[in-house]
Each structure stands twice: as C-alpha cells, then as structure tokens.
Design an enzyme around this catalytic site. Structure first.
Site, PDB file in Angstrom:
ATOM      1  N   ARG A  97       0.930  -1.069   0.185  1.00  0.00           N
ATOM      2  CA  ARG A  97      -0.412   0.270  -0.219  1.00  0.00           C
ATOM      3  C   ARG A  97       0.671   0.700  -0.240  1.00  0.00           C
ATOM      4  NH1 ARG A  97      -0.028  -1.016   5.566  1.00  0.00           N
ATOM      5  NH2 ARG A  97       1.794  -2.371   3.957  1.00  0.00           N
TER       6      ARG A  97
ATOM      7  N   GLY B 102      -1.175  -9.411   8.490  1.00  0.00           N
ATOM      8  CA  GLY B 102      -0.677  -8.245   7.330  1.00  0.00           C
ATOM      9  C   GLY B 102      -0.881  -6.906   7.204  1.00  0.00           C
ATOM     10  N   CYS B 103      -1.465  -6.430   6.704  1.00  0.00           N
ATOM     11  CA  CYS B 103      -1.653  -4.342   6.643  1.00  0.00           C
ATOM     12  C   CYS B 103      -1.608  -4.022   8.290  1.00  0.00           C
ATOM     13  CB  CYS B 103      -2.384  -4.204   5.550  1.00  0.00           C
ATOM     14  SG  CYS B 103      -1.958  -2.400   5.730  1.00  0.00           S
ATOM     15  N   PHE B 104      -1.164  -3.453   8.737  1.00  0.00           N
ATOM     16  CA  PHE B 104      -1.346  -3.325  10.008  1.00  0.00           C
ATOM     17  C   PHE B 104      -1.935  -2.215  10.649  1.00  0.00           C
ATOM     18  CE2 PHE B 104       3.273  -0.595  10.623  1.00  0.00           C
ATOM     19  CZ  PHE B 104       2.493  -0.104   9.351  1.00  0.00           C
ATOM     20  N   TRP B 105      -2.868  -1.321   9.005  1.00  0.00           N
ATOM     21  CA  TRP B 105      -3.791  -0.873   9.529  1.00  0.00           C
ATOM     22  C   TRP B 105      -4.470  -1.367   9.650  1.00  0.00           C
ATOM     23  CZ3 TRP B 105      -3.667   1.588   3.989  1.00  0.00           C
ATOM     24  CH2 TRP B 105      -2.394   2.351   3.855  1.00  0.00           C
TER      25      TRP B 105
END
EC number: 1.8.4.11
Length: 225
Positions: free
Chosen positions: A2, A52-55
């Site tokens: 991202r 995965g994506c920490f968001w």
C-alpha cells in the site's frame, strides 16, 4: 504494497485490487471459542499480532472493549531499518504488526485470538494477506508471556481440528523480538483516513464483521494508540 497517496492518486493505485475476485483473507469465519481460556490475573497485559497490513489489524483491535491501546509497528529486524519505506519494500526482517494492550478482566487473550482469526487474518495464508504479498505480511502470533504462549499453542491446535478452514493452518507462534512503533502517519490510519480506497476495500469490512459477529465486545469509538 500500500502507499499513502492523495485520495485521487490512491484510487488509481487500488483499482486493480478492487477488480480482483474476493480472496480468502476477506472471508469471515466464526472461529471457535477457545477450549483453554487464558488465566492472566489482573492488570493490563500486552500481546503482539501480525496479520498482514497493520492498518486493518489496528483498526479491528481499536474497536474492542478492554483494549486500551493498539499501536502499529514493525516486529523483529533492526532499528535502523524499521521504517515504512524499507519494511514495505520487503528487504528487511520485520513483519508489520500491532502491539495490543488490554485488560484481561474485560477481554481475555484467547478471546482476542478468536477475534483475530475470525475477522482479521486468514490462518491458511503464508507470507500474504488480502492484496499484500511478502514475508513482512505474514500472519504471526507473538505471545509476551508463558500463559499467552500456552493459550496460543492450544488454540492453533484447536483450530486445526475444528474443520472451519478448508486449507491447512499455517499461522506461526513467533518468538518475541523488538517491536518498533511505526511512524505517526500510520497510527489510527483507518480512523484518520476512512475514505482511503484501501481502507474502504479491505479494512472497513473487517471492522463491520467485528460488530456483526461480536456485538458484545464492539465499541464504536475508535481507541487511539
């Protein structure tokens, strides 16, 4: 990978992802209640989750009652390389992760595990989640106590016997290493950027699933890390 881009540019970036068929990481699975409940006593406890994506990981846990903070960051690797630019390039030994501080009298560690595998991470995927690929997006449990490790081991074994997933469970229990908080721009990212295409496409559905599956522990206000 991202990128933090202006909204219009970010929309261009995510078009290809939005056109892809739904992937396993988007599947909501009602994970089983833990047969072994965590016994952690009183006082705030801390655990680390990589999914995965920490968001998205941070967004979900920030909406859980009993969680006092959820901080996005990088687990493992070196301090010198603990930056979003380097980690997201896949050249470091970090994984994107979230450090969660919680009150076990309100939400137990085993209950956090159930939430994690229900709406955050697909335990059958290795080195990827959602549209993101690479070892830095691997799903890992990082217990910070002997009790957490025992509960995590028992729960993974229970998951493998549950028949809830069609493929083998590959999520690992990782040894605790240094956790480096991510840059300020990545903290509370979903709350600050609700119209970001990545958030709308991949992470907002996870928060919605949390509210749907576990209304008793869901809170609408977003807890800042």
């Amino acid at each position: 990978m991202r990128k933090i881009l202006p909204f219009a540019a970010a929309l261009v970036f995510t078009v290809s992802a939005c056109q892809q068929p739904l992937v396993a990481a988007e599947r909501v699975v009602s994970a089983p209640s833990a047969a072994r409940a965590a016994e952690e006593g009183s006082g705030l406890k801390t655990a680390i989750f990589a999914g995965g994506c920490f968001w998205g990981v941070e967004a979900v846990f920030s909406h859980v009652k009993g969680v006092s903070s959820a901080v996005s960051g990088y687990h493992g690797g070196t301090k010198r390389q603990a930056s979003y630019k380097l980690v997201s390039s896949g050249i470091t030994d970090h994984v994107e992760a979230v450090k969660v501080v919680y009150d076990p009298k309100v939400i137990r560690y085993d209950q956090l595990l159930r939430i994690f595998f229900s709406v955050v991470a697909d335990p059958t995927l290795k080195n990827r989640q959602g549209p993101d690929r690479g070892a830095h997006y691997n799903a890992e449990l990082v217990p910070l106590s002997a009790e957490q490790r025992a509960v995590a081991k028992a729960y993974l074994a229970q998951m493998k016997q549950s028949g809830k997933w069609d493929a083998p469970i590959v999520t690992v229990i990782a040894a605790a290493k240094t956790f480096y908080p991510a840059e300020a721009a990545h903290q509370d990212f979903a709350a600050k950027n609700p119209r970001h295409p990545y958030i709308q496409r991949w992470d907002a559905p996870k928060v919605a699933a949390l509210e749907r599956l576990y209304p008793g522990v869901f809170r609408k206000q977003f807890r800042t890390g």
